[in-house]
Enzyme design. Structure first.
Site, PDB file in Angstrom:
ATOM      1  N   ASP A  55      35.298  -3.120  -9.909  1.00 16.49           N
ATOM      2  CA  ASP A  55      36.587  -2.746 -10.497  1.00 16.49           C
ATOM      3  C   ASP A  55      36.571  -2.881 -12.038  1.00 16.49           C
ATOM      4  O   ASP A  55      36.449  -3.988 -12.569  1.00 16.49           O
ATOM      5  CB  ASP A  55      37.665  -3.664  -9.882  1.00 16.49           C
ATOM      6  CG  ASP A  55      39.059  -3.281 -10.314  1.00 16.49           C
ATOM      7  OD1 ASP A  55      39.242  -2.910 -11.493  1.00 16.49           O
ATOM      8  OD2 ASP A  55      39.965  -3.351  -9.467  1.00 16.49           O
ATOM      9  N   LYS A  75      39.458  -5.016 -13.775  1.00 19.11           N
ATOM     10  CA  LYS A  75      39.219  -6.458 -13.606  1.00 19.11           C
ATOM     11  C   LYS A  75      38.110  -6.932 -14.551  1.00 19.11           C
ATOM     12  O   LYS A  75      38.182  -8.005 -15.135  1.00 19.11           O
ATOM     13  CB  LYS A  75      38.813  -6.756 -12.152  1.00 19.11           C
ATOM     14  CG  LYS A  75      39.879  -7.520 -11.379  1.00 19.11           C
ATOM     15  CD  LYS A  75      39.617  -7.608  -9.893  1.00 19.11           C
ATOM     16  CE  LYS A  75      38.357  -8.305  -9.469  1.00 19.11           C
ATOM     17  NZ  LYS A  75      38.095  -8.245  -8.027  1.00 19.11           N
ATOM     18  N   SER A  99      25.091 -19.322  -2.545  1.00 18.13           N
ATOM     19  CA  SER A  99      25.224 -19.328  -1.087  1.00 18.13           C
ATOM     20  C   SER A  99      26.579 -19.928  -0.755  1.00 18.13           C
ATOM     21  O   SER A  99      27.605 -19.518  -1.306  1.00 18.13           O
ATOM     22  CB  SER A  99      24.053 -20.115  -0.485  1.00 18.13           C
ATOM     23  OG  SER A  99      24.173 -20.256   0.896  1.00 18.13           O
ATOM     24  N   TYR A 119      29.518 -14.413   8.501  1.00 19.30           N
ATOM     25  CA  TYR A 119      29.364 -14.867   7.111  1.00 19.30           C
ATOM     26  C   TYR A 119      28.157 -15.791   6.936  1.00 19.30           C
ATOM     27  O   TYR A 119      27.321 -15.579   6.050  1.00 19.30           O
ATOM     28  CB  TYR A 119      30.650 -15.574   6.693  1.00 19.30           C
ATOM     29  CG  TYR A 119      30.660 -16.134   5.298  1.00 19.30           C
ATOM     30  CD1 TYR A 119      30.671 -15.300   4.179  1.00 19.30           C
ATOM     31  CD2 TYR A 119      30.683 -17.516   5.088  1.00 19.30           C
ATOM     32  CE1 TYR A 119      30.699 -15.828   2.899  1.00 19.30           C
ATOM     33  CE2 TYR A 119      30.717 -18.049   3.800  1.00 19.30           C
ATOM     34  CZ  TYR A 119      30.721 -17.202   2.717  1.00 19.30           C
ATOM     35  OH  TYR A 119      30.754 -17.720   1.451  1.00 19.30           O
ATOM     36  N   LYS A 153      24.588 -16.006   4.264  1.00 22.00           N
ATOM     37  CA  LYS A 153      24.383 -17.055   3.260  1.00 22.00           C
ATOM     38  C   LYS A 153      23.136 -17.881   3.562  1.00 22.00           C
ATOM     39  O   LYS A 153      22.463 -18.351   2.649  1.00 22.00           O
ATOM     40  CB  LYS A 153      25.631 -17.955   3.201  1.00 22.00           C
ATOM     41  CG  LYS A 153      26.859 -17.242   2.643  1.00 22.00           C
ATOM     42  CD  LYS A 153      26.625 -16.823   1.196  1.00 22.00           C
ATOM     43  CE  LYS A 153      27.841 -16.201   0.568  1.00 22.00           C
ATOM     44  NZ  LYS A 153      27.618 -15.809  -0.846  1.00 22.00           N
TER      45      LYS A 153
END
Ligand SMILES: NC(=O)C1=CN([C@@H]2O[C@H](COP(=O)(O)OP(=O)(O)OC[C@H]3O[C@@H](n4cnc5c(N)ncnc54)[C@H](OP(=O)(O)O)[C@@H]3O)[C@@H](O)[C@H]2O)C=CC1
Ligand SMILES: CCCCCCCCCCCCCCCC(=O)[C@@H](N)CO
Length: 332
Positions: free
Chosen positions: A65, A68, A172, A186, A190
């Site tokens: 973005d 941003k 991580s 998720y 990680k």
């Protein structure tokens, strides 16, 4: 017998002392260095950028973005320590196409010089039960969190090797050290970073390039707010164990460890215990770290068993509660 054991321990400690000077890297000077931060337009990444800028670094912020990015650039610039410093913004999706990532890194290097430190912080999270998670999410998280760290790293590593210097940071999570309820999509993304970091560190050490894996606890960022909207109660209760931290607090720790070339970077007492407990075959970067791991591992495993017991009981209680409210709904 006892004598042999004692002699063995003494020899081992001596050996550790002997090899440690070889493995303790020279700290990186951030003053004048070029630091690239992916995910630098928000949350932890923005705080990492600020921390480096305050120490005199030139910064490239990478995110998608553009608005941003510009807002973050202005914020970072307020922390300038000299008038030569520059903050560059590049808009790219770090996970979709390697050539694109390679091109923007090339452009950044043309403007601000070779990258001295790359911080792979861009990432995303969703929590939910395994069978309720949309199947696409598993792929998306691997792409953004894992491949999104591989690509920028690939794009900077050749120049770092040629210059015989550099730092690579992978952000991580504590959920990259232990698998938890709600993080079936998720956590693996990680955990993957840890495998990448260990392998890469072994390849890069002769070139004086040091890799750091940062394991943040829950941190007060837009991502956490978004994640909390749909987080299962179990995940919330379990994560509360290590509390919620401020992004500038965690950023300071990560930058310090990266500068020193420490492989592991953790925050808070639970973070410390988790890292010692899960050190496995990861590289040691100081004698004290090695000794602490040797001495504390058994104790921390004992503590961990109590934690695991309490997590199991959270999961069981939540299940019973759900079933009770289901039957109550039916009888109404
Ligand atoms: N907050 C937390 O509780 C914890 C966070 N972490 C990890 O820390 C990292 C940062 O998290 P946090 O600061 O909370 O997250 P935020 O959502 O606050 O910031 C994420 C940043 O990454 C950028 N980003 C996201 N996806 C992409 C993409 N595909 N390509 C390029 N840029 C991208 C975002 O900008 P844009 O959307 O414009 O691209 C933004 O700048 C993540 O890897 C997260 O998993 C780990 C443990 C705890
Ligand atoms: C001796 C053993 C000690 C054990 C302590 C165990 C503590 C477990 C807490 C896990 C918290 C997980 C945070 C994940 C944050 C995250 O990645 C997301 N919020 C991203 O948005």
């Amino acid at each position: 017998m006892l004598l042999i054991v004692v002699a063995f321990i003494v020899a081992f400690v001596l050996l550790l002392y002997m090899i440690s000077p070889l493995i303790s890297p020279k700290p990186l000077k951030l003053n004048g260095a070029h630091v690239v931060v992916t995910g630098g337009s928000g949350g932890i990444g923005k705080c990492i950028a600020i921390e480096c800028y305050r120490q005199g670094a030139f910064i490239t912020l990478v995110a998608r973005d553009e608005d941003k990015l510009l807002k973050a650039k202005k914020e970072v610039e307020q922390f300038a320590v000299n008038d030569k410093q520059v903050v560059l913004c590049v808009s790219v999706d770090i996970s979709s196409d390697y050539t694109q990532v390679e091109n923007v890194i090339k452009q950044a290097q043309e403007k601000l010089g070779p990258v001295d430190m790359l911080v792979n912080c861009a990432g995303t999270a969703v929590a939910g039960k395994f069978e309720e998670m949309e199947v696409e999410r598993f792929k998306e998280l691997m792409e953004v969190n894992y491949l999104g760290s591989v690509y920028p790293t690939r794009a900077v590593i050749t120049t770092m090797k040629e210059r015989r210097m550099g730092r690579i940071v992978f952000v991580s999570s504590q959920a990259g050290q232990i698998g938890l309820f709600g993080y079936t999509a998720y956590s693996p993304s990680k955990f993957a970073l840890r495998g990448l970091a260990e392998s890469l560190q072994m390849e890069m050490k002769p070139y004086n390039i040091y890799v750091t894996v940062a394991f943040p606890p829950d941190t007060d960022t837009p991502l956490l707010a978004e994640e909390n909207k749909s987080k299962p109660l179990e995940t919330k209760l379990i994560s509360e164990t290590s509390g919620v931290w401020q992004p500038d607090q965690v950023a300071k720790v990560f930058v310090k460890d990266a500068v020193q070339g420490n492989f592991n970077s953790s925050v808070g007492p639970d973070g410390y215990m988790l890292s010692a407990l899960t050190c496995g075959m990861s590289p040691v970067t100081s004698i004290t770290e090695g000794l602490q791991q040797i001495v504390t591992m058994g104790l921390f495993r004992t503590i961990a068993l109590f934690y695991l017991g309490s997590f199991d009981s959270i999961v069981r209680r939540c299940m019973i509660q759900r079933e009770q409210s289901k039957t109550a709904d039916k009888t109404e």
